[in-house]
Design an enzyme around this catalytic site. Structure first.
Site, PDB file in Angstrom:
ATOM      1  N   ASP A  21      46.206  45.026  46.232  1.00  0.00           N
ATOM      2  CA  ASP A  21      45.205  44.385  45.379  1.00  0.00           C
ATOM      3  C   ASP A  21      45.355  44.863  43.934  1.00  0.00           C
ATOM      4  OD1 ASP A  21      43.085  42.813  44.728  1.00  0.00           O
ATOM      5  OD2 ASP A  21      41.577  43.994  45.776  1.00  0.00           O
ATOM      6  N   GLY A  24      46.195  40.900  39.401  1.00  0.00           N
ATOM      7  CA  GLY A  24      45.566  40.139  38.319  1.00  0.00           C
ATOM      8  C   GLY A  24      45.044  41.064  37.231  1.00  0.00           C
ATOM      9  N   TRP A  26      45.962  44.098  36.602  1.00  0.00           N
ATOM     10  CA  TRP A  26      47.096  44.787  35.943  1.00  0.00           C
ATOM     11  C   TRP A  26      47.606  43.911  34.798  1.00  0.00           C
ATOM     12  CZ3 TRP A  26      52.256  43.761  35.029  1.00  0.00           C
ATOM     13  CH2 TRP A  26      53.074  44.855  34.723  1.00  0.00           C
ATOM     14  N   HIS A  38      51.671  39.380  39.574  1.00  0.00           N
ATOM     15  CA  HIS A  38      52.228  39.150  40.917  1.00  0.00           C
ATOM     16  C   HIS A  38      53.730  39.453  40.933  1.00  0.00           C
ATOM     17  CE1 HIS A  38      48.480  37.688  42.277  1.00  0.00           C
ATOM     18  NE2 HIS A  38      48.512  36.524  41.659  1.00  0.00           N
ATOM     19  N   THR A  67      44.296  33.713  54.266  1.00  0.00           N
ATOM     20  CA  THR A  67      43.813  32.354  54.526  1.00  0.00           C
ATOM     21  C   THR A  67      42.783  31.952  53.468  1.00  0.00           C
ATOM     22  OG1 THR A  67      42.309  33.388  56.124  1.00  0.00           O
ATOM     23  CG2 THR A  67      44.236  32.283  57.036  1.00  0.00           C
ATOM     24  N   GLU A  68      42.202  32.948  52.791  1.00  0.00           N
ATOM     25  CA  GLU A  68      41.200  32.663  51.746  1.00  0.00           C
ATOM     26  C   GLU A  68      41.858  32.444  50.374  1.00  0.00           C
ATOM     27  OE1 GLU A  68      40.737  35.258  54.056  1.00  0.00           O
ATOM     28  OE2 GLU A  68      39.495  33.847  55.171  1.00  0.00           O
ATOM     29  N   ARG A  72      42.284  29.863  45.306  1.00  0.00           N
ATOM     30  CA  ARG A  72      42.716  30.148  43.924  1.00  0.00           C
ATOM     31  C   ARG A  72      43.206  28.866  43.255  1.00  0.00           C
ATOM     32  NH1 ARG A  72      44.845  36.274  43.516  1.00  0.00           N
ATOM     33  NH2 ARG A  72      43.222  37.126  44.833  1.00  0.00           N
ATOM     34  N   LEU A 132      63.273  50.546  58.828  1.00  0.00           N
ATOM     35  CA  LEU A 132      61.883  50.174  58.542  1.00  0.00           C
ATOM     36  C   LEU A 132      61.537  48.827  59.181  1.00  0.00           C
ATOM     37  CD1 LEU A 132      59.303  51.014  56.912  1.00  0.00           C
ATOM     38  CD2 LEU A 132      60.073  49.420  55.151  1.00  0.00           C
ATOM     39  N   ARG A 189      44.248  50.546  50.621  1.00  0.00           N
ATOM     40  CA  ARG A 189      43.877  49.434  49.759  1.00  0.00           C
ATOM     41  C   ARG A 189      43.853  49.919  48.321  1.00  0.00           C
ATOM     42  NH1 ARG A 189      39.865  44.339  50.409  1.00  0.00           N
ATOM     43  NH2 ARG A 189      40.408  43.406  48.418  1.00  0.00           N
ATOM     44  N   SER A 197      38.519  42.721  54.052  1.00  0.00           N
ATOM     45  CA  SER A 197      38.938  41.369  53.663  1.00  0.00           C
ATOM     46  C   SER A 197      39.716  40.608  54.734  1.00  0.00           C
ATOM     47  CB  SER A 197      39.755  41.419  52.368  1.00  0.00           C
ATOM     48  OG  SER A 197      38.954  41.886  51.310  1.00  0.00           O
TER      49      SER A 197
HETATM   50  C1  FPP Z   1      46.158  40.675  44.980  1.00  0.00           C
HETATM   51  O1  FPP Z   1      45.964  40.841  43.613  1.00  0.00           O
HETATM   52  C2  FPP Z   1      47.449  40.123  45.243  1.00  0.00           C
HETATM   53  C3  FPP Z   1      47.716  38.931  45.872  1.00  0.00           C
HETATM   54  C4  FPP Z   1      46.705  38.030  46.399  1.00  0.00           C
HETATM   55  C5  FPP Z   1      49.082  38.482  46.009  1.00  0.00           C
HETATM   56  C6  FPP Z   1      49.983  39.542  46.536  1.00  0.00           C
HETATM   57  C7  FPP Z   1      51.339  39.274  46.170  1.00  0.00           C
HETATM   58  C8  FPP Z   1      52.231  40.211  45.789  1.00  0.00           C
HETATM   59  C9  FPP Z   1      51.994  41.651  45.730  1.00  0.00           C
HETATM   60  C10 FPP Z   1      53.555  39.837  45.400  1.00  0.00           C
HETATM   61  C11 FPP Z   1      54.463  39.856  46.561  1.00  0.00           C
HETATM   62  C12 FPP Z   1      54.542  38.517  46.924  1.00  0.00           C
HETATM   63  C13 FPP Z   1      55.294  37.987  47.799  1.00  0.00           C
HETATM   64  C14 FPP Z   1      55.256  36.553  47.779  1.00  0.00           C
HETATM   65  C15 FPP Z   1      56.128  38.713  48.774  1.00  0.00           C
HETATM   66  P1  FPP Z   1      44.837  39.984  42.920  1.00  0.00           P
HETATM   67  O2  FPP Z   1      45.468  38.760  42.360  1.00  0.00           O
HETATM   68  O3  FPP Z   1      43.733  39.743  43.882  1.00  0.00           O
HETATM   69  O4  FPP Z   1      44.406  40.946  41.779  1.00  0.00           O
HETATM   70  P2  FPP Z   1      42.966  41.015  41.095  1.00  0.00           P
HETATM   71  O5  FPP Z   1      41.990  41.383  42.184  1.00  0.00           O
HETATM   72  O6  FPP Z   1      43.128  42.093  40.086  1.00  0.00           O
HETATM   73  O7  FPP Z   1      42.706  39.677  40.487  1.00  0.00           O
END
Ligand code: FPP
Length: 242
Positions: A21, A24, A26, A38, A67-68, A72, A132, A189, A197
């Protein structure tokens, strides 16, 4: 498993599950579009596989798309799917180079066909690797997984192949997406949220939970050692007494 890390003995989790998590936030902190968060997250994910394996973790399961997450914006969903395509491109080669086995969990039936084909290919081509055991949850939801498992068993009962009295916890585990994986020992997390979640609801029953304020794109070996240090200090009793 006991393992020495930087001169200290730790109890290392066999199976580490992660909710990645904070991508966004970051990006926002750097006044950059969310997608760059991402993209950095995907880079960090690759490095993390190497880091956790070197620290002694055998199973590593990460939540990439829930699934949620379809709620976005279209733009962000398309961006994540494109990132996934890029990530999948030479993944089989990378897996084989690192002796890593790759699995996907979640309902893949709604993903684009080219993505599904590639997922299958990577799983098949890495199936013999015993390093792994890396699992990515895509269009995954714990409740949805339990729903799909229930439908499967209900069908078997309806056809007379299974008696309802034969439904044990073990049979349920064997009919989940994670049937080939042991339950996670530790859930990590990132980014300060302290929620599950809808992740691995059944499987996390006895896991230890480690929450850190570090945003996913800032995770590194040192941070994973912090998580292992926390885990190593826990007294796991699985409901029993000492
Ligand atoms: C949560 O951060 C991240 C996600 C929902 C996407 C996770 C994807 C990656 C880590 C990239 C790897 C991807 C693949 C396709 C292998 P957020 O967007 O919820 O962050 P925020 O809470 O700060 O907005």
């Amino acid at each position: 498993m006991q393992r020495e890390i930087d001169g200290v003995m730790y109890e290392v989790p066999t199976h580490m599950a992660v909710i990645m998590d904070g991508n966004g936030r970051w990006a926002k902190k750097r006044m950059m579009p969310r997608m760059l968060g991402h993209r950095q997250g995907a880079k960090v994910l690759e490095q993390s596989c190497e880091d956790v394996w070197n620290l002694g973790v055998k199973y590593f399961t990460v939540y990439a798309f829930s699934t949620e997450n379809w709620k976005r914006s279209q733009e962000e969903i398309a961006g994540i799917m494109d990132l996934l395509r890029t990530y999948l491109k030479d993944l089989a080669k990378k897996c084989n180079k690192n002796n890593m086995r790759m699995r996907f969990i979640g309902d893949r039936s709604v993903l684009d066909q080219d993505i599904q084909d590639k997922m299958r290919e990577v799983e098949e081509e890495s199936a013999q690797n015993d390093g792994l055991q890396f699992t990515v949850a895509l269009n995954y939801g714990g409740r949805d997984e339990l729903r799909r498992m229930t439908m499967k068993l209900a069908e078997q009962v309806k056809k007379g192949e299974l008696d309802a009295s034969e439904i044990t916890e073990e049979l349920i585990s064997r009919n989940l997406d994670t049937c080939e994986l042991p339950d996670p020992d530790l859930l990590v997390r990132t980014s300060g949220e302290e929620r599950i979640s809808n992740y691995l609801l059944w499987q996390l029953a006895y896991a230890e939970f480690y929450f850190t304020d570090v945003l996913w794109p800032d995770m590194n070996r040192k941070q994973f050692i912090e998580a292992i240090k926390y885990y190593s200090g826990r007294d796991r009793r699985y409901g029993g007494a000492k």
